[in-house]
Scaffold this motif. Structure first.
Motif, PDB file in Angstrom:
ATOM      1  N   ARG A  36       9.053   8.696 -27.737  1.00  0.00           N
ATOM      2  CA  ARG A  36       8.191   8.008 -27.194  1.00  0.00           C
ATOM      3  C   ARG A  36       7.820   6.721 -28.324  1.00  0.00           C
ATOM      4  N   LYS A  37       6.771   8.179 -29.077  1.00  0.00           N
ATOM      5  CA  LYS A  37       5.889   7.661 -30.153  1.00  0.00           C
ATOM      6  C   LYS A  37       6.497   7.319 -31.461  1.00  0.00           C
ATOM      7  N   SER A  38       8.081   8.150 -31.119  1.00  0.00           N
ATOM      8  CA  SER A  38       9.377   7.465 -32.767  1.00  0.00           C
ATOM      9  C   SER A  38       9.076   6.237 -32.670  1.00  0.00           C
ATOM     10  N   TRP A  39       9.194   6.019 -31.853  1.00  0.00           N
ATOM     11  CA  TRP A  39       9.742   3.874 -31.752  1.00  0.00           C
ATOM     12  C   TRP A  39       7.892   3.268 -32.174  1.00  0.00           C
ATOM     13  N   LEU A  40       6.944   4.074 -30.039  1.00  0.00           N
ATOM     14  CA  LEU A  40       6.555   2.600 -30.248  1.00  0.00           C
ATOM     15  C   LEU A  40       5.368   2.707 -31.455  1.00  0.00           C
ATOM     16  N   VAL A  41       4.839   3.714 -32.195  1.00  0.00           N
ATOM     17  CA  VAL A  41       3.930   3.244 -32.690  1.00  0.00           C
ATOM     18  C   VAL A  41       4.457   2.514 -33.722  1.00  0.00           C
ATOM     19  N   PRO A  42       5.746   3.303 -34.578  1.00  0.00           N
ATOM     20  CA  PRO A  42       6.360   1.783 -35.917  1.00  0.00           C
ATOM     21  C   PRO A  42       6.416   0.936 -34.916  1.00  0.00           C
ATOM     22  N   THR A  43       7.190  -0.179 -34.616  1.00  0.00           N
ATOM     23  CA  THR A  43       7.072  -1.212 -33.952  1.00  0.00           C
ATOM     24  C   THR A  43       6.090  -1.642 -33.250  1.00  0.00           C
ATOM     25  N   GLN A  44       4.720  -1.338 -33.726  1.00  0.00           N
ATOM     26  CA  GLN A  44       4.112  -1.685 -33.225  1.00  0.00           C
ATOM     27  C   GLN A  44       3.110  -1.821 -34.846  1.00  0.00           C
ATOM     28  N   TYR A  45       2.931  -1.267 -35.483  1.00  0.00           N
ATOM     29  CA  TYR A  45       2.625  -1.142 -36.967  1.00  0.00           C
ATOM     30  C   TYR A  45       3.531  -2.555 -37.859  1.00  0.00           C
ATOM     31  N   VAL A  46       4.865  -2.045 -37.433  1.00  0.00           N
ATOM     32  CA  VAL A  46       5.732  -3.446 -38.265  1.00  0.00           C
ATOM     33  C   VAL A  46       5.414  -5.546 -37.515  1.00  0.00           C
ATOM     34  N   LEU A  47       5.282  -5.004 -36.138  1.00  0.00           N
ATOM     35  CA  LEU A  47       5.224  -6.156 -35.179  1.00  0.00           C
ATOM     36  C   LEU A  47       3.933  -6.587 -35.955  1.00  0.00           C
ATOM     37  N   THR A  90      13.815 -19.977 -35.599  1.00  0.00           N
ATOM     38  CA  THR A  90      13.994 -19.557 -34.364  1.00  0.00           C
ATOM     39  C   THR A  90      14.730 -17.943 -34.830  1.00  0.00           C
ATOM     40  N   VAL A  91      15.175 -18.444 -36.352  1.00  0.00           N
ATOM     41  CA  VAL A  91      15.552 -16.750 -36.661  1.00  0.00           C
ATOM     42  C   VAL A  91      13.872 -15.984 -36.712  1.00  0.00           C
ATOM     43  N   THR A  92      12.958 -16.423 -36.999  1.00  0.00           N
ATOM     44  CA  THR A  92      11.683 -15.860 -37.356  1.00  0.00           C
ATOM     45  C   THR A  92      11.310 -15.504 -35.969  1.00  0.00           C
ATOM     46  N   PHE A  93      11.363 -16.434 -35.283  1.00  0.00           N
ATOM     47  CA  PHE A  93      10.512 -15.781 -34.063  1.00  0.00           C
ATOM     48  C   PHE A  93      12.173 -14.731 -32.826  1.00  0.00           C
ATOM     49  N   PHE A  94      13.263 -14.780 -33.276  1.00  0.00           N
ATOM     50  CA  PHE A  94      13.757 -14.343 -32.885  1.00  0.00           C
ATOM     51  C   PHE A  94      13.908 -12.354 -33.214  1.00  0.00           C
ATOM     52  N   LEU A  95      13.414 -12.434 -34.181  1.00  0.00           N
ATOM     53  CA  LEU A  95      12.700 -10.965 -34.700  1.00  0.00           C
ATOM     54  C   LEU A  95      11.533 -10.832 -34.542  1.00  0.00           C
ATOM     55  N   PHE A  96      10.892 -11.197 -34.204  1.00  0.00           N
ATOM     56  CA  PHE A  96       9.507 -11.316 -33.014  1.00  0.00           C
ATOM     57  C   PHE A  96      10.029 -10.514 -31.964  1.00  0.00           C
ATOM     58  N   GLU A  97      10.858 -11.410 -31.381  1.00  0.00           N
ATOM     59  CA  GLU A  97      10.753 -11.051 -30.197  1.00  0.00           C
ATOM     60  C   GLU A  97      11.971  -9.737 -29.621  1.00  0.00           C
ATOM     61  N   PHE A  98      12.303  -9.612 -30.838  1.00  0.00           N
ATOM     62  CA  PHE A  98      13.453  -8.593 -30.859  1.00  0.00           C
ATOM     63  C   PHE A  98      12.219  -7.078 -31.228  1.00  0.00           C
ATOM     64  N   LEU A  99      11.508  -7.008 -31.684  1.00  0.00           N
ATOM     65  CA  LEU A  99      10.324  -5.684 -32.188  1.00  0.00           C
ATOM     66  C   LEU A  99       9.492  -5.451 -30.549  1.00  0.00           C
ATOM     67  N   ALA A 100       8.824  -7.276 -29.711  1.00  0.00           N
ATOM     68  CA  ALA A 100       8.319  -6.587 -28.348  1.00  0.00           C
ATOM     69  C   ALA A 100       9.287  -6.512 -27.801  1.00  0.00           C
ATOM     70  N   ALA A 101      11.097  -6.572 -27.252  1.00  0.00           N
ATOM     71  CA  ALA A 101      11.712  -5.489 -26.716  1.00  0.00           C
ATOM     72  C   ALA A 101      11.944  -4.441 -26.787  1.00  0.00           C
ATOM     73  N   THR A 102      11.613  -3.931 -28.139  1.00  0.00           N
ATOM     74  CA  THR A 102      11.827  -2.967 -28.315  1.00  0.00           C
ATOM     75  C   THR A 102      10.736  -1.861 -27.986  1.00  0.00           C
ATOM     76  N   GLN A 103       9.388  -2.439 -28.396  1.00  0.00           N
ATOM     77  CA  GLN A 103       9.000  -1.751 -27.704  1.00  0.00           C
ATOM     78  C   GLN A 103       8.661  -1.846 -25.644  1.00  0.00           C
ATOM     79  N   ASP A 104       9.391  -2.521 -25.071  1.00  0.00           N
ATOM     80  CA  ASP A 104       9.158  -3.281 -24.189  1.00  0.00           C
ATOM     81  C   ASP A 104      10.331  -1.756 -23.550  1.00  0.00           C
ATOM     82  N   ILE A 105      11.121  -1.830 -24.396  1.00  0.00           N
ATOM     83  CA  ILE A 105      12.046  -0.226 -24.178  1.00  0.00           C
ATOM     84  C   ILE A 105      11.455   1.034 -24.135  1.00  0.00           C
TER      85      ILE A 105
END
Length: 278
Positions: free
Chosen positions: A116-127, A156-171
């Motif tokens: 989980r940390k392999s995805w959660l921590v990088p996603t948090q910092y990229v976010l 739309t493109v900016t917030f789409f990427l924003f939501e993509f990172l948040a959705a990946t964190q949710d997984i």
């Protein structure tokens, strides 16, 4: 008369004995239930830190949803068309389509760092970094109100990427909750999800819109009227990265669950429960 009296006394003794037996039998389940409740309370206290961290992470997932939900109202205040507002609704698709890349998040990870940390921590910092970048661009994308309207496609493109990172964190957080919490406490994960995302959406939508509104702030929070609200979308985006990055640090207990790679992950619904390796 003596035999009759003796029989009556014997009946009373038998009834008293049967009553005591029933009370003793009923007392055993009560004692077992009390012991089970005591054990559950001890287990909850032992994992309180993990549950609170789950709550914080789910709040962080709700804030991007709330901010994205507030943008159409800001666009409406800037006289954007209904077509532009409808086009912006594409930003919510990552949470609906996250099932497509969820197996990848479960199957690909760094073994020495944790599944989980392999995805959660990088996603948090990229976010966090993405929010810092967005804070420098979002005011220009929303338009200056002096003849230049909002750039809805770029927004739309900016917030789409924003939501993509948040959705990946949710997984990652959903999977972490299932493997981190014990069987007795795993039900708290759904509670943290519901409460945390609702609270995050409230912070990013209702509270943000209230503090962003000049009329609300002038009426309820200020002594002297000002042309703008207390907060702006760019200022909020600059303030959040510190909290986002802090929440990705310091947590431990990532337990690896062997799925058998990407193919094994895709076969989980038909293969049964995977084995757990501490």
């Amino acid at each position: 008369m003596a035999p009759a009296i003796a029989a009556e006394e014997g009946g009373r003794q038998r009834r008293a004995g049967s009553r005591q037996h029933c009370l003793a039998a009923a007392g055993e389940p009560l004692a077992a239930d009390a012991e089970a409740l005591s054990g559950a309370a001890r287990g909850f206290r032992a994992e309180l830190g993990s549950i609170l961290l789950l709550l914080v992470l789910y709040v962080l997932q709700g804030i991007p949803l709330g901010l994205a939900g507030s943008v159409p109202l800001i666009l409406q205040s800037k006289s954007a068309s209904y077509t532009d507002q409808a086009f912006f609704s594409f930003v919510f698709w990552p949470f609906s389509l996250k099932l497509l890349w969820a197996p990848l998040v479960d199957a690909v990870y760094l073994r020495g760092f944790g599944r989980r940390k392999s995805w959660l921590v990088p996603t948090q910092y990229v976010l966090g970094l993405f929010m810092i970048y967005m804070s420098t661009r979002v005011d220009a994308l929303l338009g200056d109100g002096q003849g230049r309207g909002p750039d809805v496609r770029a927004l739309t493109v900016t917030f789409f990427l924003f939501e993509f990172l948040a959705a990946t964190q949710d997984i990652a957080v959903d999977g972490w909750a299932l493997t981190m919490l014990s069987r007795e406490n795993v039900g708290y994960a759904s509670t943290c999800n519901s409460v945390g995302q609702t609270a995050g959406y409230f912070l990013g939508n209702v509270l943000f819109l209230a503090l962003e509104s000049a009329s609300f702030c002038n009426k309820y929070l200020r002594l002297q009227p000002q042309p703008r609200g207390i907060v702006t979308l760019s200022g909020t985006a600059r303030a959040l990265p510190a909290w986002v990055c802090w929440s990705g640090m310091g947590w431990d207990g990532d337990r690896t669950v062997e799925w058998g790679g990407l193919e094994g992950t895709l076969n989980i619904p038909w293969a049964g429960t995977p084995s757990t390796r501490p």
